[in-house]
Design an enzyme around this catalytic site. Sequence first.
Site, short mmCIF file in Angstrom:
data_model
loop_
_atom_site.label_atom_id
_atom_site.label_comp_id
_atom_site.label_asym_id
_atom_site.label_seq_id
_atom_site.Cartn_x
_atom_site.Cartn_y
_atom_site.Cartn_z
N CYS A 175 -3.63 2.05 -0.83
CA CYS A 175 -2.26 2.53 -0.92
C CYS A 175 -1.27 1.44 -1.33
O CYS A 175 -0.08 1.71 -1.49
CB CYS A 175 -1.85 3.14 0.42
N LYS A 347 8.36 9.40 0.64
CA LYS A 347 7.17 10.23 0.88
C LYS A 347 7.52 11.53 1.62
O LYS A 347 6.74 12.47 1.60
CB LYS A 347 6.12 9.44 1.66
N HIS A 352 2.39 11.31 -0.29
CA HIS A 352 1.84 9.97 -0.46
C HIS A 352 1.03 9.94 -1.76
O HIS A 352 -0.06 10.50 -1.83
CB HIS A 352 0.96 9.62 0.74
N PHE A 411 -5.37 1.16 3.57
CA PHE A 411 -6.69 1.01 4.18
C PHE A 411 -7.34 -0.27 3.66
O PHE A 411 -7.11 -0.67 2.52
CB PHE A 411 -7.59 2.18 3.82
#
Lengths: 425, 396
Positions: A175, A347, A352, A411
């Site tokens: 991300c 967002k 997202h 992540f």
Amino acid sequence: MAKTDHAGRPIVVVTGMGVVTSLGAGREDNWRKLTAGESGVREIARFSTEGMKTRIAGTVDFVPLEQQISADLSERLAEIAAEEAIAQSGIGKRSDFPGPLFMAVAPIELEWEQREALVRGSGANESLGYSDILRTAETGRFHDFYERVLFGSLAEHIAERFGTKGSPISLQTACASGATAIQLGVEAIRRLETDAALCVATDGSVNREALVRFSLLSALSTSNHPAHAASRPFSKNRDGFVMAEGAGVLVLENLATAQARGATILGVIDGCGELADSFHRTRSSPDGKPIIGCMRRALSDAGLEPDEIDYINPHGTSTPENDKMEYLGVSAIFGERAHGIPISSNKSMIGHTLSAAGAIEAVFSLLTLEHQRLPPTINYEIPDPAIPLDVVPNKARDARVTHVLSNSFGFGGQNASLVMSREPR
Amino acid sequence: MADPREVWITGIGLLSCLGETLDAHWQQLHQPSTADTTSFAPYVVHPAVKVDFDKQIPKKGDQRQMETWQRMGVYAAGLALDSAGLKGNAELLSEMDMIVAAGAGERDTNVDLSILDGLRHAESREAYLNQRLLNDLRPTLFLAQLANLMAGNISIVHGVTGSSRTFMGEEAAGVDSVRVARARIAAGQSRLSLAGAANYAERWDILLPYALGRTLTHDQHRRVWERPGAAGGMELGSTAAFLVLEEKQHALDRGAKPIARLASIESDQVRRTSGAITERLERMWSGIAAKVKPDNAAILSGASGIAGVTEEERAFLARHPGLAVRATGTHLGHAPETQFPANIALAAAAIQHGRLYPACDGSGMERPMDARLRQVVVTGVGHRRGESLALVEAVG
């Protein structure tokens, strides 16, 4: 005006921006809807969501494709946004962009329709083995699949279309990818390798399997009704992020050469910060140190103090974990000011956009600086008392904004922050 | 801008079919090349030697969160940090930058096959597919497929956290991971960096994309330069390679020894019209020609064996007959993202030994070299796209 920054490096400016989201194509359409508090999140129509807990996404459905393949959509979105950005910058000649390409892309895999086509092509009857699939592959009838599934294919097509120079870089930092693409461009200009860079981030990967995978990690909102109210960053009842698609593109230039060619300066990338988290694959360190360090590094790279930031474009995903941790990080950096400094999550409206998020949100941060108007955090009905922030609730408002901090956390411990300004100092 | 800073290679981690130490690789390069022609027949693969992953990834829990490509990469990264004397040095590792080149994640082929099988008879394709995916996909496998999770696992297992970037895009990603890491150090944007990649070839799902492109050789192991004559193609190899790149002064300050100097890397991507690869390699060569002393230099080629492409590289090499050539793919097989970092590692090993390893070729391309070796030019021509040239030199 100085041509170099506080560290004696070239000042990196933005001369072109392009954006596509579920709200629409182009800066104008997106900005109008974003500041009107409109949501692009809707029920997924692309495939059946029967049996799934999450049935909504911020899909881009208005771009015609020959076939619904994620990589094809990603490529098309990148093209549309790059076209807009390069046109605005007026740089180079048609199909002759005078610098390298840094491109954030989602990983590519064969899709189920393609696997099924291979099975059909095999003519296998009862027991299906991988050898049947490989035998079909070897006929060469599915050469298109090979071309499509190579990771380098997307960036090569964009590089050829716009005539960027050198080896195009495809990158993936989850991300944070969009921010990383910009960071790589900034670094290349600061190294004097180039006077310009095309920084692209794109994601068209709302497909069945991706939706299932994120669902299995319990990362997605399941508030399907109404879809537009599902993404609720910083609210007490936030329950996960909403997958979304889009692309963001920046044309970056060395201030000196941009001015020499008479380019309009749209904004400045003052600083980039990065710090990886070694705590866990999907969770951030409970002490917040990596995200705090990441923001600090961006500020220090920009030569700015926290006091000088007057708006934050947060990662703000609407997951219970991210928004809590981001608040922890922001309050550690900004102290008492954390409660007063406006921080609104795009967002809440566009969902997202994953690999594209960092660049799309950089475009929106620069538009915020240009218009001196803060887009809202919509769906903010039940404040989380544990997150006492000015999230610009539900309605856009005018403000004086000089320096913006934009966060992207992903992540795999990926953290990247950008500091942007309206004008060179 | 200040003068570019010198970039040293101070650590190497290499895991392949030839072994898991640089010495083992060096020894094996002196043996005839071999490959596995049966396990994945008709394809030819070069399986990595079996290693005890516990040695570099002590927690079983961490290992369970990875698939083999990630384990191999994290393992080789650990070997590189060991070799640079950095393992466990929390202070330096927390400032260390990292660029990983990642390829495709591994899938659960049993699940895929079972779903594909069921889909042929399903009443409602969509409902069936949804139900099976929801039931059969595992969250841990998703993480093991995410491209940036090799870097993520290196952060977790070894504590490298200064920065973390993952490049994708086959051979070019491997080249550019090392090129950008080097460029950042040369320009003073970084002082210590880990760059590398890993590919695991011993899986049907990894072979599939390359089979779709009909890019794989069949049935019989052939040395790289002999392949174009036999229709050409790749023999995939399981390889992981990581390099520790370090600013000279940073290495001197901590008493680290250089293995070699990474003098330059150039990469590009040309439209592959006839002759374009040859011409571009030649242009890159002109950038380093003045530095290369042919009497003590050789070329390590990353040629894949693909027909057409490998001949173009060969045409470039033929213009430099003074330099002995070796194609490492003969021994290692081709590991798209890893080929270039692995060849930089092998170039450094050869320089350390001061000589080139024996020719392994029946086409007349490779010939003996007895002179002392001080410089190695490394080529990296992607099987589908991407061209590059690097220069590795002895220090001192």
